[in-house]
Design a protein around this motif. Structure first.
Motif, PDB file in Angstrom:
ATOM      1  N   ALA A  15      32.820 -39.105 -34.528  1.00  7.74           N
ATOM      2  CA  ALA A  15      32.192 -38.019 -33.761  1.00  7.74           C
ATOM      3  C   ALA A  15      31.152 -38.521 -32.768  1.00  7.74           C
ATOM      4  O   ALA A  15      30.793 -37.792 -31.831  1.00  7.74           O
ATOM      5  N   LEU A  16      30.651 -39.727 -32.950  1.00  8.43           N
ATOM      6  CA  LEU A  16      29.708 -40.302 -31.991  1.00  8.43           C
ATOM      7  C   LEU A  16      30.283 -40.303 -30.582  1.00  8.43           C
ATOM      8  O   LEU A  16      29.536 -40.249 -29.593  1.00  8.43           O
ATOM      9  N   GLU A  17      31.622 -40.344 -30.472  1.00  5.85           N
ATOM     10  CA  GLU A  17      32.255 -40.393 -29.152  1.00  5.85           C
ATOM     11  C   GLU A  17      31.885 -39.184 -28.300  1.00  5.85           C
ATOM     12  O   GLU A  17      31.884 -39.269 -27.072  1.00  5.85           O
ATOM     13  N   VAL A  18      31.591 -38.050 -28.932  1.00  2.44           N
ATOM     14  CA  VAL A  18      31.175 -36.864 -28.171  1.00  2.44           C
ATOM     15  C   VAL A  18      29.920 -37.181 -27.365  1.00  2.44           C
ATOM     16  O   VAL A  18      29.843 -36.923 -26.161  1.00  2.44           O
ATOM     17  N   MET A  19      28.922 -37.756 -28.041  1.00  6.29           N
ATOM     18  CA  MET A  19      27.677 -38.084 -27.345  1.00  6.29           C
ATOM     19  C   MET A  19      27.846 -39.265 -26.398  1.00  6.29           C
ATOM     20  O   MET A  19      27.243 -39.293 -25.326  1.00  6.29           O
ATOM     21  N   ARG A  20      28.653 -40.233 -26.781  1.00  3.47           N
ATOM     22  CA  ARG A  20      28.901 -41.360 -25.883  1.00  3.47           C
ATOM     23  C   ARG A  20      29.476 -40.866 -24.543  1.00  3.47           C
ATOM     24  O   ARG A  20      29.087 -41.335 -23.473  1.00  3.47           O
ATOM     25  N   GLU A  21      30.418 -39.944 -24.619  1.00  3.08           N
ATOM     26  CA  GLU A  21      31.061 -39.450 -23.400  1.00  3.08           C
ATOM     27  C   GLU A  21      30.067 -38.737 -22.504  1.00  3.08           C
ATOM     28  O   GLU A  21      30.033 -38.941 -21.287  1.00  3.08           O
ATOM     29  N   HIS A  22      29.231 -37.863 -23.111  1.00  5.51           N
ATOM     30  CA  HIS A  22      28.228 -37.166 -22.302  1.00  5.51           C
ATOM     31  C   HIS A  22      27.203 -38.148 -21.735  1.00  5.51           C
ATOM     32  O   HIS A  22      26.793 -38.032 -20.576  1.00  5.51           O
ATOM     33  N   ALA A  23      26.778 -39.115 -22.548  1.00  4.25           N
ATOM     34  CA  ALA A  23      25.789 -40.097 -22.086  1.00  4.25           C
ATOM     35  C   ALA A  23      26.320 -40.893 -20.906  1.00  4.25           C
ATOM     36  O   ALA A  23      25.557 -41.262 -19.998  1.00  4.25           O
ATOM     37  N   SER A  24      27.625 -41.156 -20.892  1.00  6.84           N
ATOM     38  CA  SER A  24      28.205 -41.935 -19.798  1.00  6.84           C
ATOM     39  C   SER A  24      28.125 -41.185 -18.476  1.00  6.84           C
ATOM     40  O   SER A  24      28.187 -41.804 -17.402  1.00  6.84           O
TER      41      SER A  24
END
Length: 641
Positions: free
Chosen positions: A462-471
């Protein structure tokens, strides 16, 4: 406020099942009990339920342009519609009503897909252009109003204001999305654009979706983002003065209504500020409401009363039993997919109370995300200073080891509860923040799933959700970045979802001045030091409000809108919890390691650990399986096994 629904054939012009369309519309009756309407032509069916707020006599939907070539169904409010109406009239468009809905069809004719950039408000709408054979969906910038959609295998597209609307269609695949399950147990909700179902999506905030009949489906397109662009230099006093002026203006445009209007008043900074602005703009006493609790650990009623007295509001208070868990089954039906914010219980009650007095209520939501009011921002800033002192290559092994060996001491004073801090320090900024806000940390979540379900996840985290927004973030400042992440995840996925479903369950419209997009843009450009200073969140906002609100309203500790979950699960809900999360519905789903779930229950009920947040999320997932999936739950979830 309203509800919308529709079926559009994007392959051809097959007849629409009008009985099905009517059922889709009826299931959202609570969103608009005043009127209902439909539009049907070959290949297109649009439906609408209306909660009448403006232009009570002639604002019926679906609504058309002059020659009926463009038709729209709309949920929300466009506050700048008078100015847009005049601009569009000057361009030659003819208006038949005095409502904001009609602006949408003419704005589409004038500006096409860019029409949404001109709207100031909260909205979700679906527009059909007959000449272009085009369906156009739009959602407001912050995600105040929801919009679900699904492409069916036969080429039809479904849409609706709530997931339950789409679930009326027998052809909608009900397959659970394993990635959405992982995201739910991390965040406590399923973030946009996913839903719990693999084949249903939420249109993300600040996105549109344009689909033309006969063409391959396109992807949603973003039309706005929070800029975090630095403002021109100004003094602290100038910034404080402008902040209040902008809030006053954002409040003023939200006072237009032809039905009774009031405000939620919790006694916190944000709702008190909104009430103060309303009182200064109204010649009549503001109608306010709040709920009280018998337990002083949860009760803010005295502070709300203090603000009500200061501004001479027409205040209504209702005492709620903090052990009121009668709504547990109601919540599952309300949210349709798993949703684990327990403050949904008191939010439901305060909306119920408000509706007895008004049809429109202003709220203080958004202040914490905008102005860095959450305590977690302070703790994250402390952690960031430590991260900056040591490179990740040193921190990860050192603090990773300490996080593993340090005991989990939920019972101890906060200063001795260092395990979570050590775990966070072993991570980078985004991963550390994700760890801090997770309902179930990786340590709890990884062993939650069965071996078969972990195979379905294929390593997804689920960390990928925040990684995508952070990018995509326009800022890399440590504080601004996590505000941005919250405004992309927690705000629309949790806070605004909670308020929309709880309010619409009672046919109540909620307006949110602090989330006016022009105000959000301006606040984002303030120096982070004006938001969080010396451990004090909302620094500038509180300074600006010092002449307006009492000191103990501005600077008292934040309480939140909580319920006593830990005590419930060891007391009155002890057996209900065990029956639900250890019962056959959860076991037959194939998703969980039931021995591990049993250990979570045992550790909590023995008092050795506080797993209340995790157990609540499991309880709500069981409610979803039983209430939304019904007899499909076992069969579909077992597809993962």
């Amino acid at each position: 406020m309203c509800g919308i629904a529709g079926i559009v054939d994007l392959k051809g012009r097959r007849d629409i099942d009008t009985a099905l369309l009517a059922a889709m519309n009826q299931v959202q009756f609570h969103r608009g009990p005043d009127e209902g309407g439909t539009f049907v032509e070959p290949g297109v069916g649009l439906a609408h339920r209306r909660l009448s707020i403006i232009d009570l006599s002639s604002g019926q939907q679906p609504l058309f342009n002059e020659d009926h070539s463009v038709v729209v169904v709309f949920n929300g409010e466009i506050y700048n519609f008078p100015a847009l109406t005049e601009e569009l009239k000057a361009a030659g468009h003819v208006f038949r009503t005095h409502c904001d809905t009609e602006v949408i069809v003419h704005a589409w004719e004038q500006w096409g897909a860019d029409c949404v950039k001109r709207f100031r408000g909260m909205f979700a709408f679906a527009l059909w252009d007959k000449r272009r054979e085009t369906l156009f969906l739009g959602r407001d910038r912050l995600g105040k109003k929801p919009l679900f959609y699904a492409h069916l295998p036969d080429g039809q597209l479904l849409f609706g204001s709530e997931l339950k609307i789409l679930l009326q269609h027998p052809g909608l695949p009900r397959e659970i999305d394993p990635q959405a399950v992982e995201e739910y147990f991390a965040f406590g909700y399923v973030p946009d654009p996913k839903t719990i179902f693999r084949h249903v999506r939420k249109l993300p905030p600040a996105h549109t979706l344009e689909l033309r009949r006969g063409e391959a489906p396109s992807a949603p397109r973003a039309y706005w983002d929070i800029p975090f662009a630095e403002l021109p230099p100004m003094s602290e006093a100038q910034a404080a003065e402008e902040l209040l002026a902008r809030l006053r203006e954002a409040t003023r445009i939200r006072l237009v209504s032809e039905v009774p209007l009031g405000a939620f008043l919790s006694g916190g900074v944000d709702s008190s500020a909104v009430v103060a602005m309303m009182a200064g703009l109204s010649s009549e006493p503001v109608k306010t409401c709040s709920i009280a609790f018998n337990d002083p650990a949860f009760d803010e009623a005295a502070f709300a009363q203090q603000v009500a007295d200061r501004f001479h509001t027409e205040h209504r208070v209702e005492t709620v039993d903090p052990d009121d868990f009668s709504l547990l089954d109601t919540l599952a039906g309300l949210y349709d997919e798993p949703y684990a914010d327990s403050s949904a219980l008191p939010t439901y009650r305060v909306c119920q109370l408000a509706r007895r007095q008004v049809t429109v209520a202003l709220s203080g939501d958004g202040g914490d995300e905008n102005l860095a009011g959450y305590r977690r921002y302070k703790w994250h800033s402390y952690e960031e200073k430590l991260r900056a002192a040591l490179p990740l290559g040193l921190r990860r092994p050192l603090f990773g080891f300490l996080g593993k060996v340090y005991p989990k001491a939920d019972w101890a004073p906060r200063v001795f509860r260092a395990k979570t801090t050590f775990e966070a320090m072993a991570r980078d900024t985004v991963e550390g923040y994700f760890h801090g806000v997770s309902v179930m940390s990786d340590r709890l979540r990884t062993p939650l799933y069965s071996a078969a379900f972990r195979r379905e996840l294929q390593g997804y985290h689920a960390l990928e959700v925040m990684r995508e927004h952070a990018s995509r973030s326009p800022t890399d400042h440590p504080l601004s970045l996590i505000q941005y992440l919250d405004m992309k995840t927690y705000l629309p996925g949790d806070i605004l979802t909670k308020v929309d479903r709880a309010s619409m369950a009672h046919s109540l419209e909620v307006r949110v001045p602090l989330l006016d997009h022009e105000l959000v843009e301006w606040i984002s450009g303030l120096s982070p030091d004006l938001k969080l200073r010396g451990g004090e969140g909302k620094y500038l906002f509180k300074k600006a409000l010092e002449p307006v609100l009492p000191h103990d309203i501005l600077y008292r500790p934040k309480m939140g809108f909580a319920v006593p979950l830990a005590a419930w699960f060891r007391g009155p809900l002890r057996e209900r919890l065990r029956t639900a999360v250890l019962g056959p519905t959860m076991a037959d789903s194939g998703i969980f390691d039931m021995n591990y779930v049993a250990s979570l229950v045992e550790q909590h009920q023995s008092g050795r650990r506080d797993h209340s947040a995790a157990l609540w999320s499991l309880l709500m997932f069981d409610g979803f399986l039983r209430n939304t999936m019904g007899d499909r739950g076992t069969r579909l979830a077992n597809a993962a096994a």
